[in-house]
Write an enzyme that holds these catalytic residues in place. Structure first.
Site, mmCIF file in Angstrom:
data_model
loop_
_atom_site.group_PDB
_atom_site.id
_atom_site.type_symbol
_atom_site.label_atom_id
_atom_site.label_comp_id
_atom_site.label_asym_id
_atom_site.label_seq_id
_atom_site.Cartn_x
_atom_site.Cartn_y
_atom_site.Cartn_z
ATOM 1 N N HIS A 182 0.849 -1.200 0.000
ATOM 2 C CA HIS A 182 0.000 0.000 0.000
ATOM 3 C C HIS A 182 0.880 1.243 0.000
ATOM 4 O O HIS A 182 1.713 1.436 0.890
ATOM 5 C CB HIS A 182 -0.927 -0.009 1.215
ATOM 6 C CG HIS A 182 -1.970 -1.093 1.134
ATOM 7 N ND1 HIS A 182 -2.351 -1.856 2.196
ATOM 8 C CD2 HIS A 182 -2.689 -1.537 0.066
ATOM 9 C CE1 HIS A 182 -3.272 -2.729 1.798
ATOM 10 N NE2 HIS A 182 -3.491 -2.547 0.514
ATOM 11 N N GLU A 185 1.669 3.845 3.017
ATOM 12 C CA GLU A 185 2.171 3.314 4.293
ATOM 13 C C GLU A 185 3.705 3.359 4.295
ATOM 14 O O GLU A 185 4.389 2.337 4.245
ATOM 15 C CB GLU A 185 1.607 1.897 4.492
ATOM 16 C CG GLU A 185 0.076 1.913 4.538
ATOM 17 C CD GLU A 185 -0.604 0.548 4.369
ATOM 18 O OE1 GLU A 185 0.111 -0.478 4.391
ATOM 19 O OE2 GLU A 185 -1.839 0.515 4.231
ATOM 20 N N ARG A 240 -3.296 4.784 -2.104
ATOM 21 C CA ARG A 240 -3.123 3.429 -1.529
ATOM 22 C C ARG A 240 -2.837 2.350 -2.579
ATOM 23 O O ARG A 240 -1.979 1.491 -2.381
ATOM 24 C CB ARG A 240 -4.423 3.076 -0.783
ATOM 25 C CG ARG A 240 -4.588 1.606 -0.408
ATOM 26 C CD ARG A 240 -5.941 1.425 0.277
ATOM 27 N NE ARG A 240 -6.316 0.039 0.450
ATOM 28 C CZ ARG A 240 -6.052 -0.687 1.533
ATOM 29 N NH1 ARG A 240 -5.371 -0.165 2.534
ATOM 30 N NH2 ARG A 240 -6.464 -1.941 1.621
ATOM 31 N N HIS A 310 2.819 -3.504 6.694
ATOM 32 C CA HIS A 310 1.827 -2.452 6.435
ATOM 33 C C HIS A 310 1.839 -1.450 7.593
ATOM 34 O O HIS A 310 2.543 -1.620 8.570
ATOM 35 C CB HIS A 310 0.423 -3.061 6.361
ATOM 36 C CG HIS A 310 0.191 -3.937 5.182
ATOM 37 N ND1 HIS A 310 -0.665 -3.597 4.173
ATOM 38 C CD2 HIS A 310 0.700 -5.152 4.849
ATOM 39 C CE1 HIS A 310 -0.685 -4.558 3.270
ATOM 40 N NE2 HIS A 310 0.133 -5.524 3.653
ATOM 41 N N GLU A 384 0.989 -4.727 10.993
ATOM 42 C CA GLU A 384 0.603 -3.316 10.873
ATOM 43 C C GLU A 384 1.490 -2.555 11.845
ATOM 44 O O GLU A 384 1.379 -2.737 13.060
ATOM 45 C CB GLU A 384 -0.871 -3.108 11.266
ATOM 46 C CG GLU A 384 -1.881 -3.849 10.409
ATOM 47 C CD GLU A 384 -2.214 -3.145 9.106
ATOM 48 O OE1 GLU A 384 -1.704 -2.025 8.869
ATOM 49 O OE2 GLU A 384 -2.982 -3.715 8.326
HETATM 50 O O1 0X9 Z 1 -6.695 -4.248 4.606
HETATM 51 C C1 0X9 Z 1 -5.524 -4.590 4.400
HETATM 52 O O2 0X9 Z 1 -5.124 -4.945 3.290
HETATM 53 C C2 0X9 Z 1 -4.525 -4.562 5.565
HETATM 54 N N1 0X9 Z 1 -4.743 -3.401 6.378
HETATM 55 S S1 0X9 Z 1 -4.290 -1.930 5.802
HETATM 56 O O3 0X9 Z 1 -4.788 -0.942 6.714
HETATM 57 N N2 0X9 Z 1 -2.717 -1.829 5.812
HETATM 58 O O4 0X9 Z 1 -4.792 -1.783 4.480
HETATM 59 C C3 0X9 Z 1 -4.695 -5.809 6.409
HETATM 60 C C4 0X9 Z 1 -4.316 -7.048 5.698
HETATM 61 C C5 0X9 Z 1 -4.607 -8.293 6.472
HETATM 62 N N3 0X9 Z 1 -4.487 -9.461 5.646
HETATM 63 C C6 0X9 Z 1 -5.359 -9.746 4.640
HETATM 64 N N4 0X9 Z 1 -6.384 -9.011 4.394
HETATM 65 N N5 0X9 Z 1 -5.149 -10.851 3.962
HETATM 66 ZN ZN ZN Z 2 -1.662 -1.816 4.070
#
Ligand code: 0X9
Ligand code: ZN
Length: 432
Positions: A182, A185, A240, A310, A384
């Site tokens: 992303h 980040e 993003r 992330h 995260e």
């Molecule tokens: O939503 C996401 O992709 C991630 N959070 S973020 O705020 N960095 O965008 C979390 C990812 C967790 N893992 C998966 N969704 N597989």
């Molecule tokens: Zn992310």
């Protein structure tokens, strides 16, 4: 006299607006906690129909009662948004009143020759500088670091994986770390750089990293989404997704962490190109996703451990995020992140929450960690990093060192546990 005063005021109006002495005209990040379903619906409308950017949660789909929302409101929609909130009795506070100053602070230090500076790793770097750094790191460490081109992005930027192989012993397994899926980040690519520097400097100095590198090769992808990252430096700090052009819409970009083939585009992703969680036209439709998936497929016999970095919210997550079902080794994974969180707390007095993605944050299918897990990489994690919402994506450079050190200690804790668990059953590794 009056005319003169008016003239002076008009001449300085632009300056006044920019310096923020007139608060309403600054970009701001607001914190809003909707109390009722009606307020939830209004917030969803505001965040989708007005010029704003959701920081937390990532998409309006996830907004719910009694859960904090962080909303970036640019100066030109500030009055309208605040008026709407007021009209519906929705209370807000200002989380960040000066995002532009923070952005300026994050980019200011990227001087013409940042590589010579002593605190290179405590600053954020442009994509060009990161490419230069990859090259230089490889040149300076010809026996231990190799840059492998695994593909290119939608806009044809190279995707380099750095292979760290500090010890030539046979039958080594491997771990993978990717950063910057992303774009906004920024602490994630900073972590990848930090990790490489730490590994190269502390091998044979720190016992834990030495043990890890004696047993495991490391593949590191410092910027998985180079087009998006470049765009956050050049045009929009809040971007993003990647930058691919959709055939069916004018909106740009696919969420690469919804584009993997893991319950692709089910609940928690969107097939609408204008959303932040757009899953793409089909699984692995994006060249960035495809490059990573191809590389991991061809190295699946050696890669045993997967990390994706992330931000923000301080969480240590593991599969699944694409279903509420538990992973087959859920208990092992839970124990690993639990210990990692304890170590962070002990050393840095900071709190990380942990658990499976779907139960800890939300259902989010098509993610890299779930896909890697289903490929057979049974120790798969998404971190995260900092912070918990004071600065959000705009974590000041002065926080990089702590944020990276605590993530590093968590990576080390988990890697050591994996080495212990797999000691008896190592399989031959690949040569590349
Ligand atoms: O939503 C996401 O992709 C991630 N959070 S973020 O705020 N960095 O965008 C979390 C990812 C967790 N893992 C998966 N969704 N597989
Ligand atoms: Zn992310």
């Amino acid at each position: 006299m009056r005319a003169l005063l008016l003239l002076f005021f008009l001449m300085n109006l632009d300056k006044l607006l920019k310096t923020g002495h007139c608060k309403e005209t600054q970009d701001q990040i607001l914190t809003i906690t909707p109390k009722t379903q009606k307020q939830v619906d209004i917030l969803k409308t505001i965040s989708t129909q007005y010029e704003t950017a959701l920081w937390q949660p990532v998409s309006s789909h996830y907004i719910k009662e009694e859960t904090e929302v962080h909303l970036f409101v640019p100066s030109n929609s500030s009055q309208t948004v605040k008026a709407l909130l007021q009209k519906h009795g929705i209370i807000h506070t200002v989380l960040l009143a000066n995002p532009n100053e923070l952005i300026e602070m994050q980019t200011r230090n990227d001087s013409t020759d940042p590589r010579s500076s002593s605190n290179f790793y405590e600053r954020y770097h442009s994509l060009e500088d990161i490419y230069h750094w990859i090259n230089k790191t490889q040149q300076d460490n010809p026996d231990t670091v190799k840059a492998i081109l695994i593909g290119s992005s939608y806009e044809k930027r190279p995707l380099y994986v750095m292979k760290l192989s500090l010890n030539n012993s046979m039958n080594k397994t491997a771990m993978w770390i990717d950063c910057g899926i992303h774009a906004r980040e920024w602490i994630a690519p900073a972590f990848c750089l930090w990790f490489v520097q730490y590994a190269l400097s502390f091998y044979k100095v720190n016992q834990e990293i030495t043990h890890i590198l004696d047993n495991i090769d490391v593949y590191i992808l410092p910027v998985m989404n180079p087009d998006g990252y470049h765009y956050t430096w050049a045009t929009d700090r809040m971007w993003r997704k990647n930058r691919s052009v959709s055939k069916s819409s004018n909106c740009i970009g696919v969420d690469l962490n919804r584009n993997f083939d893991a319950n692709w585009c089910t609940e928690g992703a969107s097939n609408e190109p204008c959303t932040e969680i757009y899953c793409g036209a089909f699984p692995e439709s994006e060249p960035e996703t495809r490059a990573v998936a191809d590389f991991l497929r061809s190295h699946k016999d050696s890669v045993q451990l997967y990390f994706s970095m992330h931000s923000y919210s301080q969480m240590l997550l593991f599969p699944y995020s694409c279903t509420l079902d538990e992973a087959e080794n859920h208990q092992d994974l839970l124990e690993m992140v639990q210990e990692a969180a304890h170590v962070i707390r002990r050393h840095y007095r900071n709190t990380y929450t942990y658990g499976s993605g779907a139960k800890t944050i939300y259902l989010a299918p098509g993610g890299s960690d779930d896909w890697a897990y289903d490929l057979g990489i049974k120790y798969s994690f998404t971190f995260e990093l900092q912070d918990r919402g004071r600065y959000g994506f705009l974590l000041p450079p002065s926080h990089i060192s702590r944020a990276c050190n605590e993530a590093l200690i968590a990576v080390k804790t988990i890697a050591l546990k994996v080495i212990k668990k797999t000691e008896a059953s190592t399989s031959p590794g690949q040569t590349d």
